[in-house]
Design an enzyme around this catalytic site. Sequence first.
Site, PDB file in Angstrom:
ATOM      1  N   PHE A   1       0.862  -1.186   0.000  1.00 35.16           N
ATOM      2  CA  PHE A   1       0.000   0.000   0.000  1.00 35.16           C
ATOM      3  C   PHE A   1       0.898   1.237   0.000  1.00 35.16           C
ATOM      4  O   PHE A   1       2.067   1.157   0.390  1.00 35.16           O
ATOM      5  CB  PHE A   1      -0.905  -0.013   1.239  1.00 35.16           C
ATOM      6  N   ASP A   2       0.378   2.401  -0.419  1.00 31.18           N
ATOM      7  CA  ASP A   2       1.290   3.536  -0.639  1.00 31.18           C
ATOM      8  C   ASP A   2       2.000   4.044   0.623  1.00 31.18           C
ATOM      9  O   ASP A   2       3.140   4.500   0.541  1.00 31.18           O
ATOM     10  CB  ASP A   2       0.652   4.675  -1.445  1.00 31.18           C
TER      11      ASP A   2
HETATM   12  N1  F0G Z   1      -2.058  -0.930   4.632  1.00 36.34           N
HETATM   13  C1  F0G Z   1      -3.123  -0.983   3.810  1.00 36.34           C
HETATM   14  C2  F0G Z   1      -3.369  -2.211   2.984  1.00 36.34           C
HETATM   15  C3  F0G Z   1      -4.008   0.121   3.728  1.00 36.34           C
HETATM   16  O1  F0G Z   1      -5.054   0.066   2.916  1.00 36.34           O
HETATM   17  C4  F0G Z   1      -3.746   1.267   4.525  1.00 36.34           C
HETATM   18  C5  F0G Z   1      -4.624   2.437   4.480  1.00 36.34           C
HETATM   19  C6  F0G Z   1      -2.623   1.262   5.369  1.00 36.34           C
HETATM   20  C7  F0G Z   1      -1.813   0.134   5.394  1.00 36.34           C
HETATM   21  C8  F0G Z   1      -2.262   2.426   6.227  1.00 36.34           C
HETATM   22  O2  F0G Z   1      -3.085   2.512   7.320  1.00 36.34           O
HETATM   23  O3  F0G Z   1      -4.297   4.680   7.070  1.00 36.34           O
HETATM   24  O4  F0G Z   1      -4.227   3.449   9.249  1.00 36.34           O
HETATM   25  O5  F0G Z   1      -2.213   4.575   8.402  1.00 36.34           O
HETATM   26  N2  F0G Z   1      -5.512   2.616   3.599  1.00 36.34           N
HETATM   27  C9  F0G Z   1      -6.485   3.695   3.528  1.00 36.34           C
HETATM   28  C10 F0G Z   1      -7.254   3.610   2.236  1.00 36.34           C
HETATM   29  C11 F0G Z   1      -5.944   5.060   3.799  1.00 36.34           C
HETATM   30  O6  F0G Z   1      -8.043   4.544   1.958  1.00 36.34           O
HETATM   31  O7  F0G Z   1      -7.133   2.620   1.514  1.00 36.34           O
HETATM   32  P1  F0G Z   1      -3.475   3.882   8.049  1.00 36.34           P
END
Ligand code: F0G
Length: 459
Positions: A125-126
Amino acid sequence: MTLKYLPEPFRIKVVEPIRLIPFEERKKALQNSGYNIFALKAKHVFIDLLTDSGTGAMSSHQWAAIMEGDESYAGANSYLRLADAVEKVFGFHLFVPTHQGRASENILSAILVKPGDFVPSNMHFDTTDANIRARGGRPTNLVIDDAFDPKNHHPFKGNMDLAKLKAFILETGVEKIPLGMITVTNNAGGGQPVSMENIRAVADLYHSFGIPFYIDAARYAENCYFIKLREPGYQDKSTLEIAREMFSYANGFCMSAKKDAIVNIGGLLATKDDKTFQKIKNELILREGFPTYGGLAGRDLDALAVGLYEGLDEDYLQYRINQTAYLASRLMDAGIPIIEPPGGHAIFIDAGTLLPHIPHHEFPGQSLTNELYLAGGIRGCEIGSVMFAVPNPATGEIIYPKLEMVRLAIPRRVYTQSHFDYVADTIIEIAKKADTLRGYKITYAPELLRHFTARFEPL
Ligand code: F0G
Protein backbone atom coordinates in the site's frame (compact mmCIF):
# COMPACT_ATOMS: atom_id res chain seq x y z
CA MET A 1 -37.86 -18.76 0.85
CA THR A 2 -34.39 -18.30 -0.61
CA LEU A 3 -33.00 -14.82 -0.24
CA LYS A 4 -30.60 -13.38 -2.78
CA TYR A 5 -28.77 -11.66 0.07
CA LEU A 6 -28.92 -11.26 3.81
CA PRO A 7 -30.41 -7.88 4.82
CA GLU A 8 -28.19 -5.68 6.99
CA PRO A 9 -27.56 -7.74 10.18
CA PHE A 10 -28.09 -4.69 12.40
CA ARG A 11 -30.73 -2.08 13.05
CA ILE A 12 -30.11 1.63 13.36
CA LYS A 13 -30.05 3.24 16.81
CA VAL A 14 -28.37 6.53 16.00
CA VAL A 15 -28.58 8.42 12.72
CA GLU A 16 -26.26 11.00 11.23
CA PRO A 17 -28.16 13.28 8.84
CA ILE A 18 -26.71 13.74 5.36
CA ARG A 19 -27.96 16.09 2.68
CA LEU A 20 -27.64 16.40 -1.07
CA ILE A 21 -26.96 20.09 -1.65
CA PRO A 22 -28.41 21.55 -4.90
CA PHE A 23 -26.52 21.15 -8.18
CA GLU A 24 -25.47 24.83 -8.39
CA GLU A 25 -23.93 24.59 -4.89
CA ARG A 26 -22.08 21.37 -5.80
CA LYS A 27 -20.71 23.12 -8.88
CA LYS A 28 -19.47 26.00 -6.75
CA ALA A 29 -18.03 23.68 -4.08
CA LEU A 30 -16.10 21.69 -6.69
CA GLN A 31 -14.77 24.86 -8.32
CA ASN A 32 -13.68 26.22 -4.91
CA SER A 33 -11.87 22.94 -4.22
CA GLY A 34 -9.75 23.36 -7.35
CA TYR A 35 -11.62 20.40 -8.86
CA ASN A 36 -10.00 18.13 -6.28
CA ILE A 37 -12.45 16.18 -4.10
CA PHE A 38 -9.88 15.99 -1.28
CA ALA A 39 -10.44 19.74 -0.77
CA LEU A 40 -14.24 19.45 -0.46
CA LYS A 41 -15.93 20.06 2.86
CA ALA A 42 -17.49 16.80 4.07
CA LYS A 43 -20.78 18.61 4.69
CA HIS A 44 -21.00 19.23 0.94
CA VAL A 45 -20.77 15.48 0.21
CA PHE A 46 -23.89 13.29 0.14
CA ILE A 47 -22.46 9.74 -0.08
CA ASP A 48 -18.81 9.62 0.97
CA LEU A 49 -16.92 6.71 -0.60
CA LEU A 50 -13.48 8.33 -0.37
CA THR A 51 -12.19 5.61 1.96
CA ASP A 52 -13.27 2.67 4.11
CA SER A 53 -10.60 3.63 6.65
CA GLY A 54 -11.77 4.95 10.02
CA THR A 55 -15.20 5.66 8.51
CA GLY A 56 -17.06 2.60 9.81
CA ALA A 57 -19.95 2.70 12.28
CA MET A 58 -19.10 1.27 15.69
CA SER A 59 -21.59 -1.08 17.31
CA SER A 60 -23.50 -0.58 20.55
CA HIS A 61 -21.03 -3.08 22.11
CA GLN A 62 -18.07 -0.96 21.02
CA TRP A 63 -19.64 2.24 22.36
CA ALA A 64 -20.40 0.46 25.63
CA ALA A 65 -16.77 -0.75 25.78
CA ILE A 66 -15.62 2.85 25.32
CA MET A 67 -17.28 3.72 28.64
CA GLU A 68 -15.13 1.03 30.29
CA GLY A 69 -11.93 2.66 28.99
CA ASP A 70 -9.17 2.66 31.61
CA GLU A 71 -6.93 5.68 31.04
CA SER A 72 -4.06 4.53 33.27
CA TYR A 73 -0.71 5.40 31.72
CA ALA A 74 0.73 1.90 32.23
CA GLY A 75 -0.85 -1.56 32.45
CA ALA A 76 -4.43 -0.36 31.97
CA ASN A 77 -7.30 -2.86 32.01
CA SER A 78 -8.13 -1.70 28.47
CA TYR A 79 -4.70 -2.90 27.36
CA LEU A 80 -5.21 -6.28 29.05
CA ARG A 81 -8.53 -6.72 27.25
CA LEU A 82 -6.90 -5.83 23.93
CA ALA A 83 -4.00 -8.21 24.63
CA ASP A 84 -6.50 -10.99 25.24
CA ALA A 85 -8.25 -10.31 21.91
CA VAL A 86 -4.94 -10.10 19.99
CA GLU A 87 -3.86 -13.42 21.50
CA LYS A 88 -7.18 -15.13 20.70
CA VAL A 89 -7.59 -13.75 17.16
CA PHE A 90 -3.99 -13.73 15.92
CA GLY A 91 -2.14 -15.99 18.36
CA PHE A 92 0.43 -13.26 19.13
CA HIS A 93 1.35 -12.14 22.64
CA LEU A 94 4.16 -9.70 21.75
CA PHE A 95 2.42 -6.65 20.32
CA VAL A 96 1.94 -2.92 20.74
CA PRO A 97 -1.00 -0.68 19.90
CA THR A 98 -0.25 2.25 17.58
CA HIS A 99 -2.37 5.18 16.47
CA GLN A 100 -2.81 3.78 12.95
CA GLY A 101 -1.31 1.51 10.32
CA ARG A 102 1.37 3.83 9.02
CA ALA A 103 2.75 4.30 12.55
CA SER A 104 3.29 0.52 12.69
CA GLU A 105 4.91 0.62 9.24
CA ASN A 106 7.19 3.46 10.32
CA ILE A 107 8.40 1.56 13.40
CA LEU A 108 8.89 -1.68 11.48
CA SER A 109 10.87 0.13 8.75
CA ALA A 110 12.89 2.11 11.29
CA ILE A 111 14.14 -1.02 13.05
CA LEU A 112 14.53 -3.41 10.11
CA VAL A 113 15.19 -1.50 6.86
CA LYS A 114 18.62 -0.06 5.96
CA PRO A 115 19.51 2.01 2.88
CA GLY A 116 19.83 -0.30 -0.14
CA ASP A 117 17.58 -3.02 1.34
CA PHE A 118 14.61 -4.51 -0.53
CA VAL A 119 11.20 -5.47 0.86
CA PRO A 120 9.12 -7.73 -1.39
CA SER A 121 5.32 -8.05 -1.13
CA ASN A 122 2.41 -8.88 -3.42
CA MET A 123 1.72 -5.12 -3.53
CA HIS A 124 2.63 -2.56 -0.92
CA PHE A 125 0.00 0.00 0.00
CA ASP A 126 1.29 3.54 -0.64
CA THR A 127 2.07 4.39 3.02
CA THR A 128 4.03 1.11 3.42
CA ASP A 129 5.83 1.86 0.18
CA ALA A 130 6.65 5.39 1.38
CA ASN A 131 7.80 4.24 4.85
CA ILE A 132 10.23 1.73 3.33
CA ARG A 133 11.53 4.38 0.92
CA ALA A 134 11.88 6.88 3.77
CA ARG A 135 14.51 4.51 5.29
CA GLY A 136 16.36 4.19 1.97
CA GLY A 137 14.78 0.82 1.16
CA ARG A 138 13.16 -0.33 -2.04
CA PRO A 139 9.64 -1.81 -1.89
CA THR A 140 9.09 -4.45 -4.59
CA ASN A 141 5.69 -5.66 -5.84
CA LEU A 142 5.49 -9.28 -7.03
CA VAL A 143 1.76 -9.97 -7.39
CA ILE A 144 0.61 -12.52 -10.02
CA ASP A 145 0.12 -11.07 -13.53
CA ASP A 146 -3.62 -11.92 -13.42
CA ALA A 147 -3.99 -8.95 -11.03
CA PHE A 148 -3.53 -6.51 -13.92
CA ASP A 149 -6.30 -7.90 -16.12
CA PRO A 150 -9.66 -6.31 -15.07
CA LYS A 151 -11.68 -9.15 -16.65
CA ASN A 152 -9.68 -12.05 -15.19
CA HIS A 153 -11.75 -13.92 -12.58
CA HIS A 154 -8.92 -15.61 -10.67
CA PRO A 155 -10.45 -16.27 -7.19
CA PHE A 156 -7.28 -15.02 -5.44
CA LYS A 157 -6.01 -12.19 -7.58
CA GLY A 158 -3.99 -10.85 -4.64
CA ASN A 159 -1.66 -13.88 -4.64
CA MET A 160 2.10 -13.48 -4.74
CA ASP A 161 3.86 -14.84 -7.83
CA LEU A 162 6.00 -17.53 -6.17
CA ALA A 163 8.33 -18.01 -9.13
CA LYS A 164 8.98 -14.26 -9.31
CA LEU A 165 9.53 -14.14 -5.53
CA LYS A 166 12.07 -16.97 -5.59
CA ALA A 167 13.95 -15.47 -8.55
CA PHE A 168 13.89 -12.08 -6.83
CA ILE A 169 15.36 -13.43 -3.58
CA LEU A 170 18.11 -15.32 -5.45
CA GLU A 171 18.98 -12.27 -7.57
CA THR A 172 18.89 -9.75 -4.72
CA GLY A 173 20.59 -11.86 -2.05
CA VAL A 174 19.06 -12.59 1.37
CA GLU A 175 21.39 -10.16 3.14
CA LYS A 176 19.58 -7.32 1.38
CA ILE A 177 16.07 -8.52 2.34
CA PRO A 178 15.51 -7.78 6.05
CA LEU A 179 11.83 -8.81 5.86
CA GLY A 180 9.27 -10.05 3.36
CA MET A 181 5.61 -9.02 3.41
CA ILE A 182 2.19 -9.76 1.95
CA THR A 183 -0.88 -7.49 2.03
CA VAL A 184 -4.30 -9.04 2.80
CA THR A 185 -6.48 -8.14 1.00
CA ASN A 186 -4.45 -6.47 -1.73
CA ASN A 187 -5.83 -2.92 -1.56
CA ALA A 188 -3.57 -1.41 -4.23
CA GLY A 189 -4.61 -4.23 -6.58
CA GLY A 190 -8.38 -3.82 -6.17
CA GLY A 191 -8.99 -5.30 -2.70
CA GLN A 192 -8.34 -8.81 -4.01
CA PRO A 193 -7.77 -11.68 -1.55
CA VAL A 194 -4.76 -13.96 -1.08
CA SER A 195 -5.33 -17.72 -0.67
CA MET A 196 -4.18 -19.66 2.39
CA GLU A 197 -2.20 -21.92 0.07
CA ASN A 198 -0.34 -18.90 -1.25
CA ILE A 199 0.29 -17.44 2.23
CA ARG A 200 1.66 -20.81 3.38
CA ALA A 201 3.91 -21.12 0.31
CA VAL A 202 5.14 -17.52 0.64
CA ALA A 203 5.93 -18.10 4.32
CA ASP A 204 7.79 -21.35 3.49
CA LEU A 205 9.80 -19.61 0.80
CA TYR A 206 10.77 -16.66 3.02
CA HIS A 207 11.62 -19.03 5.87
CA SER A 208 13.72 -21.32 3.67
CA PHE A 209 15.95 -18.27 3.14
CA GLY A 210 15.75 -17.17 6.79
CA ILE A 211 13.72 -14.03 5.95
CA PRO A 212 11.13 -12.94 8.56
CA PHE A 213 7.59 -12.80 7.17
CA TYR A 214 5.24 -9.92 8.12
CA ILE A 215 1.61 -9.57 7.08
CA ASP A 216 0.00 -6.19 6.35
CA ALA A 217 -3.26 -7.21 7.99
CA ALA A 218 -5.50 -4.16 7.37
CA ARG A 219 -8.29 -6.27 5.82
CA TYR A 220 -7.51 -9.65 7.43
CA ALA A 221 -11.17 -10.49 8.15
CA GLU A 222 -12.42 -9.90 4.60
CA ASN A 223 -9.51 -12.00 3.34
CA CYS A 224 -10.41 -14.83 5.77
CA TYR A 225 -14.01 -14.75 4.58
CA PHE A 226 -12.96 -14.99 0.92
CA ILE A 227 -10.86 -18.04 1.87
CA LYS A 228 -13.91 -19.59 3.51
CA LEU A 229 -16.01 -18.91 0.39
CA ARG A 230 -13.50 -19.80 -2.29
CA GLU A 231 -10.71 -22.09 -1.09
CA PRO A 232 -11.33 -25.86 -0.98
CA GLY A 233 -11.10 -27.27 2.54
CA TYR A 234 -12.12 -24.07 4.37
CA GLN A 235 -15.92 -24.08 4.01
CA ASP A 236 -16.47 -25.69 7.40
CA LYS A 237 -13.88 -23.63 9.27
CA SER A 238 -14.86 -20.48 11.14
CA THR A 239 -13.27 -17.18 10.07
CA LEU A 240 -11.60 -17.12 13.50
CA GLU A 241 -9.98 -20.52 12.83
CA ILE A 242 -8.92 -19.30 9.39
CA ALA A 243 -7.37 -16.15 10.92
CA ARG A 244 -5.52 -18.26 13.49
CA GLU A 245 -4.07 -20.44 10.75
CA MET A 246 -3.13 -17.49 8.54
CA PHE A 247 -1.22 -15.68 11.30
CA SER A 248 0.44 -18.87 12.51
CA TYR A 249 2.64 -18.71 9.38
CA ALA A 250 3.82 -15.14 10.07
CA ASN A 251 6.69 -13.84 12.19
CA GLY A 252 4.76 -10.64 12.73
CA PHE A 253 2.16 -8.29 11.35
CA CYS A 254 1.40 -4.60 11.07
CA MET A 255 -2.14 -3.47 10.88
CA SER A 256 -4.35 -0.48 10.41
CA ALA A 257 -7.28 -1.24 12.71
CA LYS A 258 -9.34 1.46 10.96
CA LYS A 259 -10.58 -1.07 8.42
CA ASP A 260 -11.58 -4.57 9.54
CA ALA A 261 -11.46 -3.84 13.28
CA ILE A 262 -14.15 -1.19 12.63
CA VAL A 263 -12.68 1.56 14.79
CA ASN A 264 -12.22 5.20 13.87
CA ILE A 265 -8.57 5.21 14.93
CA GLY A 266 -6.00 2.59 15.89
CA GLY A 267 -3.36 0.14 14.75
CA LEU A 268 -1.30 -2.86 15.86
CA LEU A 269 2.25 -4.09 15.45
CA ALA A 270 3.12 -7.63 16.53
CA THR A 271 6.09 -9.96 16.35
CA LYS A 272 7.20 -13.37 17.57
CA ASP A 273 10.82 -12.29 18.05
CA ASP A 274 11.86 -11.03 21.51
CA LYS A 275 14.74 -8.85 20.26
CA THR A 276 12.60 -7.24 17.58
CA PHE A 277 9.90 -6.63 20.19
CA GLN A 278 12.38 -4.83 22.44
CA LYS A 279 13.33 -2.53 19.55
CA ILE A 280 9.67 -1.98 18.66
CA LYS A 281 8.93 -0.86 22.22
CA ASN A 282 11.88 1.55 22.26
CA GLU A 283 10.85 3.13 18.97
CA LEU A 284 7.21 3.28 20.13
CA ILE A 285 8.10 5.07 23.35
CA LEU A 286 10.08 7.62 21.36
CA ARG A 287 7.29 8.52 18.96
CA GLU A 288 3.92 7.11 19.95
CA GLY A 289 3.61 6.39 23.66
CA PHE A 290 4.15 3.81 26.38
CA PRO A 291 3.84 0.20 25.11
CA THR A 292 0.52 -0.46 26.81
CA TYR A 293 -1.31 2.36 25.02
CA GLY A 294 0.70 3.27 21.90
CA GLY A 295 -0.76 6.48 20.50
CA LEU A 296 -4.26 5.71 21.71
CA ALA A 297 -6.58 6.48 24.61
CA GLY A 298 -7.60 3.56 26.86
CA ARG A 299 -11.15 3.76 25.48
CA ASP A 300 -9.81 3.34 21.91
CA LEU A 301 -8.11 0.10 22.99
CA ASP A 302 -11.43 -1.21 24.29
CA ALA A 303 -13.30 -0.36 21.09
CA LEU A 304 -10.54 -2.13 19.17
CA ALA A 305 -10.62 -5.23 21.39
CA VAL A 306 -14.34 -5.63 20.63
CA GLY A 307 -13.92 -4.69 16.93
CA LEU A 308 -11.35 -7.43 16.29
CA TYR A 309 -14.09 -10.02 16.91
CA GLU A 310 -16.90 -8.08 15.22
CA GLY A 311 -14.83 -7.81 12.05
CA LEU A 312 -14.71 -11.63 11.92
CA ASP A 313 -18.44 -12.13 12.56
CA GLU A 314 -19.69 -14.23 9.65
CA ASP A 315 -23.16 -12.67 9.40
CA TYR A 316 -21.49 -9.28 9.21
CA LEU A 317 -18.93 -10.48 6.64
CA GLN A 318 -21.62 -12.08 4.49
CA TYR A 319 -23.51 -8.79 4.46
CA ARG A 320 -20.33 -6.81 3.83
CA ILE A 321 -19.06 -8.87 0.89
CA ASN A 322 -22.57 -9.10 -0.58
CA GLN A 323 -23.04 -5.35 -0.33
CA THR A 324 -19.90 -4.77 -2.37
CA ALA A 325 -20.92 -7.52 -4.81
CA TYR A 326 -24.42 -6.00 -5.12
CA LEU A 327 -23.08 -2.61 -6.20
CA ALA A 328 -20.67 -4.37 -8.57
CA SER A 329 -23.42 -6.47 -10.13
CA ARG A 330 -25.65 -3.44 -10.73
CA LEU A 331 -22.76 -1.75 -12.53
CA MET A 332 -21.72 -4.84 -14.48
CA ASP A 333 -25.34 -5.49 -15.57
CA ALA A 334 -25.35 -1.99 -17.04
CA GLY A 335 -22.06 -2.60 -18.87
CA ILE A 336 -19.96 -0.28 -16.68
CA PRO A 337 -16.34 -1.52 -16.79
CA ILE A 338 -15.03 -2.39 -13.31
CA ILE A 339 -12.26 -4.56 -11.93
CA GLU A 340 -13.73 -8.08 -11.77
CA PRO A 341 -14.45 -9.93 -9.61
CA PRO A 342 -15.13 -7.17 -7.03
CA GLY A 343 -12.88 -7.27 -3.97
CA GLY A 344 -13.98 -6.81 -0.38
CA HIS A 345 -13.89 -3.15 0.46
CA ALA A 346 -14.32 -1.20 -2.75
CA ILE A 347 -15.42 -1.06 -6.36
CA PHE A 348 -12.78 0.05 -8.83
CA ILE A 349 -14.30 1.58 -11.98
CA ASP A 350 -12.12 1.32 -15.07
CA ALA A 351 -12.35 5.00 -16.09
CA GLY A 352 -9.84 4.57 -18.90
CA THR A 353 -12.20 2.16 -20.66
CA LEU A 354 -15.35 4.17 -19.84
CA LEU A 355 -13.82 7.40 -21.18
CA PRO A 356 -11.60 6.28 -24.09
CA HIS A 357 -11.65 9.79 -25.62
CA ILE A 358 -9.76 11.25 -22.60
CA PRO A 359 -6.01 10.49 -22.82
CA HIS A 360 -3.87 9.68 -19.76
CA HIS A 361 -2.46 13.21 -19.58
CA GLU A 362 -5.98 14.67 -19.32
CA PHE A 363 -6.84 12.36 -16.39
CA PRO A 364 -9.94 10.26 -17.18
CA GLY A 365 -10.19 9.13 -13.52
CA GLN A 366 -10.24 12.74 -12.32
CA SER A 367 -12.95 13.55 -14.86
CA LEU A 368 -15.16 10.68 -13.68
CA THR A 369 -14.51 11.42 -9.99
CA ASN A 370 -15.58 15.04 -10.44
CA GLU A 371 -18.63 14.10 -12.51
CA LEU A 372 -19.73 11.67 -9.76
CA TYR A 373 -19.70 14.57 -7.34
CA LEU A 374 -21.48 16.97 -9.69
CA ALA A 375 -24.13 14.46 -10.71
CA GLY A 376 -24.85 12.88 -7.33
CA GLY A 377 -22.83 14.45 -4.52
CA ILE A 378 -20.85 11.18 -4.39
CA ARG A 379 -17.18 11.31 -3.38
CA GLY A 380 -14.92 8.62 -4.85
CA CYS A 381 -11.19 8.76 -5.41
CA GLU A 382 -9.02 8.80 -8.55
CA ILE A 383 -6.47 5.98 -8.62
CA GLY A 384 -4.74 6.59 -11.91
CA SER A 385 -2.43 9.10 -13.54
CA VAL A 386 -3.04 11.88 -11.01
CA MET A 387 -1.85 9.53 -8.27
CA PHE A 388 0.78 7.46 -10.06
CA ALA A 389 2.11 9.05 -13.29
CA VAL A 390 5.82 9.73 -12.73
CA PRO A 391 8.61 11.04 -14.98
CA ASN A 392 11.28 8.54 -15.99
CA PRO A 393 14.32 9.81 -13.99
CA ALA A 394 16.63 9.25 -17.00
CA THR A 395 14.57 10.70 -19.84
CA GLY A 396 11.94 12.86 -18.15
CA GLU A 397 9.29 11.10 -20.21
CA ILE A 398 6.09 10.49 -18.20
CA ILE A 399 5.32 6.86 -17.33
CA TYR A 400 1.57 6.32 -16.98
CA PRO A 401 -0.02 3.57 -14.84
CA LYS A 402 -1.59 0.55 -16.58
CA LEU A 403 -5.08 1.34 -15.32
CA GLU A 404 -7.00 4.61 -14.88
CA MET A 405 -9.35 3.82 -12.02
CA VAL A 406 -11.86 5.46 -9.71
CA ARG A 407 -12.23 3.76 -6.33
CA LEU A 408 -15.54 3.74 -4.50
CA ALA A 409 -14.54 2.52 -1.03
CA ILE A 410 -17.35 1.27 1.16
CA PRO A 411 -17.41 2.31 4.82
CA ARG A 412 -18.45 -0.53 7.12
CA ARG A 413 -22.06 -0.68 8.40
CA VAL A 414 -22.69 2.91 7.25
CA TYR A 415 -24.74 2.93 4.05
CA THR A 416 -27.76 0.81 3.15
CA GLN A 417 -28.74 -0.89 -0.05
CA SER A 418 -30.82 2.09 -1.19
CA HIS A 419 -27.74 4.30 -0.94
CA PHE A 420 -26.00 1.86 -3.28
CA ASP A 421 -28.93 1.86 -5.69
CA TYR A 422 -28.59 5.63 -5.79
CA VAL A 423 -24.82 5.35 -6.44
CA ALA A 424 -25.39 2.76 -9.20
CA ASP A 425 -28.17 4.83 -10.84
CA THR A 426 -25.96 7.92 -10.82
CA ILE A 427 -23.06 6.09 -12.47
CA ILE A 428 -25.34 4.51 -15.07
CA GLU A 429 -26.68 7.98 -16.00
CA ILE A 430 -23.12 9.32 -16.28
CA ALA A 431 -22.13 6.40 -18.51
CA LYS A 432 -24.96 7.26 -20.94
CA LYS A 433 -23.36 10.63 -21.64
CA ALA A 434 -19.74 9.49 -21.16
CA ASP A 435 -18.66 11.05 -24.47
CA THR A 436 -19.56 14.53 -23.17
CA LEU A 437 -17.14 14.34 -20.21
CA ARG A 438 -13.98 16.42 -20.59
CA GLY A 439 -10.46 16.02 -19.27
CA TYR A 440 -8.59 18.22 -16.81
CA LYS A 441 -5.27 20.01 -16.65
CA ILE A 442 -3.20 20.46 -13.50
CA THR A 443 -2.67 24.08 -12.43
CA TYR A 444 -0.75 23.28 -9.22
CA ALA A 445 0.91 20.10 -7.94
CA PRO A 446 3.48 19.44 -5.21
CA GLU A 447 6.30 17.02 -6.02
CA LEU A 448 5.26 14.18 -3.69
CA LEU A 449 1.81 12.61 -3.19
CA ARG A 450 0.34 15.26 -5.49
CA HIS A 451 -3.19 13.86 -5.59
CA PHE A 452 -3.99 15.14 -2.09
CA THR A 453 -3.39 18.84 -2.80
CA ALA A 454 -3.17 19.32 -6.59
CA ARG A 455 -5.50 21.84 -8.25
CA PHE A 456 -7.10 21.41 -11.64
CA GLU A 457 -9.03 23.22 -14.37
CA PRO A 458 -11.52 21.56 -16.70
CA LEU A 459 -10.48 21.52 -20.38
N1 F0G B 1 -2.06 -0.93 4.63
C1 F0G B 1 -3.12 -0.98 3.81
C2 F0G B 1 -3.37 -2.21 2.98
C3 F0G B 1 -4.01 0.12 3.73
O1 F0G B 1 -5.05 0.07 2.92
C4 F0G B 1 -3.75 1.27 4.53
C5 F0G B 1 -4.62 2.44 4.48
C6 F0G B 1 -2.62 1.26 5.37
C7 F0G B 1 -1.81 0.13 5.39
C8 F0G B 1 -2.26 2.43 6.23
O2 F0G B 1 -3.08 2.51 7.32
O3 F0G B 1 -4.30 4.68 7.07
O4 F0G B 1 -4.23 3.45 9.25
O5 F0G B 1 -2.21 4.58 8.40
N2 F0G B 1 -5.51 2.62 3.60
C9 F0G B 1 -6.49 3.69 3.53
C10 F0G B 1 -7.25 3.61 2.24
C11 F0G B 1 -5.94 5.06 3.80
O6 F0G B 1 -8.04 4.54 1.96
O7 F0G B 1 -7.13 2.62 1.51
P1 F0G B 1 -3.48 3.88 8.05
